[in-house]
Design a protein around this motif. Structure first.
Motif, PDB file in Angstrom:
ATOM      1  N   PHE A  45      -4.463   0.481   2.945  1.00  0.00           N
ATOM      2  CA  PHE A  45      -5.459   0.190   3.972  1.00  0.00           C
ATOM      3  C   PHE A  45      -4.885   0.443   5.360  1.00  0.00           C
ATOM      4  CE2 PHE A  45      -6.344  -2.185   0.172  1.00  0.00           C
ATOM      5  CZ  PHE A  45      -7.668  -1.852  -0.061  1.00  0.00           C
ATOM      6  N   GLU A  46      -5.468   1.404   6.036  1.00  0.00           N
ATOM      7  CA  GLU A  46      -5.000   1.778   7.356  1.00  0.00           C
ATOM      8  C   GLU A  46      -5.549   0.821   8.408  1.00  0.00           C
ATOM      9  OE1 GLU A  46      -6.004   5.781   8.180  1.00  0.00           O
ATOM     10  OE2 GLU A  46      -4.763   6.617   6.567  1.00  0.00           O
ATOM     11  N   GLU A  47      -4.749   0.570   9.428  1.00  0.00           N
ATOM     12  CA  GLU A  47      -5.205  -0.275  10.515  1.00  0.00           C
ATOM     13  C   GLU A  47      -6.268   0.460  11.322  1.00  0.00           C
ATOM     14  OE1 GLU A  47      -1.475  -1.028  12.296  1.00  0.00           O
ATOM     15  OE2 GLU A  47      -1.477   0.781  13.517  1.00  0.00           O
ATOM     16  N   TYR A  69      -7.952  -4.396  12.989  1.00  0.00           N
ATOM     17  CA  TYR A  69      -8.623  -4.939  11.808  1.00  0.00           C
ATOM     18  C   TYR A  69      -8.414  -4.018  10.614  1.00  0.00           C
ATOM     19  CZ  TYR A  69     -12.635  -1.673  12.307  1.00  0.00           C
ATOM     20  OH  TYR A  69     -13.446  -0.568  12.382  1.00  0.00           O
ATOM     21  N   PHE A  70      -8.745  -4.545   9.429  1.00  0.00           N
ATOM     22  CA  PHE A  70      -8.632  -3.792   8.189  1.00  0.00           C
ATOM     23  C   PHE A  70      -9.935  -3.939   7.413  1.00  0.00           C
ATOM     24  CE2 PHE A  70      -4.366  -5.052   9.390  1.00  0.00           C
ATOM     25  CZ  PHE A  70      -3.622  -3.885   9.208  1.00  0.00           C
ATOM     26  N   ILE A  71     -10.197  -2.962   6.541  1.00  0.00           N
ATOM     27  CA  ILE A  71     -11.433  -3.000   5.765  1.00  0.00           C
ATOM     28  C   ILE A  71     -11.163  -2.528   4.336  1.00  0.00           C
ATOM     29  CG2 ILE A  71     -12.093  -0.669   6.521  1.00  0.00           C
ATOM     30  CD1 ILE A  71     -15.039  -1.683   6.437  1.00  0.00           C
ATOM     31  N   ASN A  72     -11.806  -3.205   3.376  1.00  0.00           N
ATOM     32  CA  ASN A  72     -11.738  -2.841   1.959  1.00  0.00           C
ATOM     33  C   ASN A  72     -13.175  -2.744   1.446  1.00  0.00           C
ATOM     34  OD1 ASN A  72     -11.578  -2.719  -0.831  1.00  0.00           O
ATOM     35  ND2 ASN A  72      -9.885  -4.181  -1.001  1.00  0.00           N
ATOM     36  N   PRO A  94      -1.791  -6.509   5.712  1.00  0.00           N
ATOM     37  CA  PRO A  94      -2.725  -5.800   4.836  1.00  0.00           C
ATOM     38  C   PRO A  94      -2.510  -6.075   3.363  1.00  0.00           C
ATOM     39  CG  PRO A  94      -1.134  -4.278   5.792  1.00  0.00           C
ATOM     40  CD  PRO A  94      -0.965  -5.581   6.506  1.00  0.00           C
ATOM     41  N   ALA A  95      -1.456  -6.804   3.016  1.00  0.00           N
ATOM     42  CA  ALA A  95      -1.298  -7.218   1.619  1.00  0.00           C
ATOM     43  C   ALA A  95      -2.515  -8.021   1.166  1.00  0.00           C
ATOM     44  CB  ALA A  95      -0.029  -8.062   1.463  1.00  0.00           C
TER      45      ALA A  95
END
Length: 490
Positions: A45-47, A69-72, A94-95
């Motif tokens: 997951f990229e910042e 932020y991060f998104i999944n 991001p873990a």
């Protein structure tokens, strides 16, 4: 994140957090975490970056900055809810986008998952430095406004305005999760506020009282032996002739120098931090974040403290310190208060202070207190009273003791402390976690339930499940999921 267990452990033990910090012991909840990694190696997951206002409460101030932020999107199904994990007093790791109980819920419910880093932590730098003048833009109220603007704009950009948003947080972010639902009910449908200290207090000696009880739950002699060792150490500090031996016993980085009460308080708090940190995170599953030292548990500490072959309680106390250093690959223990002051007053983003130390301590001085003092007789340590913490507020930020007290009062007035008037917020807490003393451990109402998990620690329900998890922890996770299912139908 804390709870003050934060900064000392911040400086001392290389174990730390990204979402459950609170600094909540010098910790965080909220100071002490030296976090392991800002990013998980090989993360999928990229910042990403979001434009925020510097001051949400001053329309004339047009300054902006970039928030990470991060998104999944792996679990999202059209029409599903949006899950927002709130970052706290450390880098957003991001873990958490790859593992954690919230992702189990997301997979079952078809949720889109987002995680927003807290302003002034990690890579989210709103100002050019950490001067006290700039830190006035660091507050829970500004952080909630960040969340509100982020939620609004992301919803518009991604066509999610009609989706139900659920927020998650642990420790200080747990409090933010509850307060986000409380203050912005039109934006947040439900909240999971884990290990959330919702009651601000200047003096928090109850933290160490829970440490006593948690140690005693393993072995009733354990906290008594810790107290004997701590008291013995306090007596030795009165005689400078003992300093050379103490330096060797605890493997200090430089010869012990005690010239003021602040010097001795910092030294004693650092050593107490070994126990505070282990109790707060006892037997949790933080290893997936890349943290070290998670194999040291209450059972391990008490086995050392009750091992007479190691010598008297003082010698065993020193053995615990060496064990913690070995577990976290530390060559020596730095207990210099003057160095701590130098680090904490450095206002550069690249300064030598442990990650987020200056920022979190500022928040305790300007909003929450949470000072884990030795002012109660019903705890095992000695030597770091409330005045020790309050002097730091004055020395680091020119915030007086009276101003700290006023700020704490204002926080409770603004958020309501325990008197929360809202709905669809669940408050999980662990019985071993010292922070539960400031949390909601009994149902406020049917729509504001508490889940008190016997035998578990700080944020335990948030971490990935394991086959050997206690039954009560498994039931708690299931209970939260059933609540989410129910609330998402409303």
């Amino acid at each position: 994140m804390a709870f003050h267990t934060f900064v000392v452990l911040l400086c001392q033990v290389a174990v730390f957090l990204s979402l459950c910090a609170v600094g909540e012991g010098r910790y965080s909840i909220f100071r002490r975490f030296k976090e392991a990694q800002d990013t998980k190696q090989g993360s999928l997951f990229e910042e990403q970056w979001f434009t925020q206002k510097l001051d949400h409460f001053n329309g004339a101030d047009t300054r902006v900055w970039k928030q990470r932020y991060f998104i999944n999107e792996a679990f999202y199904r059209p029409g599903g809810p949006v899950f927002l994990m709130i970052g706290g007093e450390g880098p957003a790791n991001p873990a958490w986008m790859e593992d954690g109980t919230w992702l189990t819920y997301a997979e079952k419910l078809g949720a889109l998952c987002l995680m927003l880093e807290h302003r002034f932590y990690g890579k989210s730098h709103p100002t050019v430095d950490l001067s006290t003048d700039n830190l006035r833009f660091l507050s829970s109220r500004q952080a909630l406004a960040d969340l509100a603007h982020f939620r609004t704009m992301i919803a518009e950009a991604r066509g999610l305005t009609d989706r139900k948003w659920v927020v998650f947080g642990g420790s200080y972010p747990g409090s933010l999760a509850a307060w986000f639902r409380l203050k912005y009910p039109h934006l947040v449908h439900a909240s999971v506020a884990t290990s959330a200290p919702v009651y601000a207090t200047v003096n928090f000696p109850e933290y160490l009282e829970v440490v006593w009880r948690s140690l005693a739950s393993e072995n009733t002699e354990c906290p008594l032996l810790v107290k004997k060792a701590s008291d013995d150490l306090v007596e030795r500090l009165k005689d400078p002739r003992t300093y050379e031996n103490i330096t060797k016993d605890f493997n200090l980085c430089s010869k012990l120098q005690i010239q003021t009460d602040m010097d001795s308080a910092y030294f004693l708090e650092t050593l107490a931090g070994n126990f505070m940190n282990v109790v707060q995170y006892n037997e949790d599953n933080r290893g997936f974040e890349g943290l070290t030292g998670t194999n040291i548990t209450i059972k391990v500490l008490c086995s050392v403290m009750t091992d007479s072959s190691l010598g008297d309680p003082y010698a065993r106390y020193a053995a615990v310190a060496r064990l913690m250093m070995e577990a976290t690959s530390m060559k020596c223990l730095d207990t210099s208060f003057s160095k701590y002051v130098s680090d904490m007053t450095n206002t550069s983003w690249d300064g030598p202070a442990p990650e987020a130390g200056r920022q979190w301590v500022y928040q305790t001085c300007a909003e929450f207190g949470f000072y884990q003092s030795t002012d109660s007789p019903n705890q095992p340590f000695a030597g770091f009273p409330l005045v020790y913490f309050l002097k730091q507020c004055t020395n680091f930020y020119n915030i007086s003791a009276e101003q700290v007290a006023e700020a704490v009062t204002q926080s409770n007035e603004y958020y309501g402390a325990y008197d929360i008037r809202s709905s669809r917020i669940v408050f999980p807490n662990g019985s071993i976690d010292p922070w539960h003393a400031l949390g909601v451990t009994q149902d406020i109402s049917a729509d504001l339930p508490a889940i008190f998990i016997k035998g578990t620690s700080h944020c335990a329900n948030m971490y990935p499940a394991r086959s050997d998890d206690p039954a009560q922890l498994t039931l708690a996770r299931d209970h939260i999921f059933l609540l989410l299912q129910q609330w998402l139908k409303q």
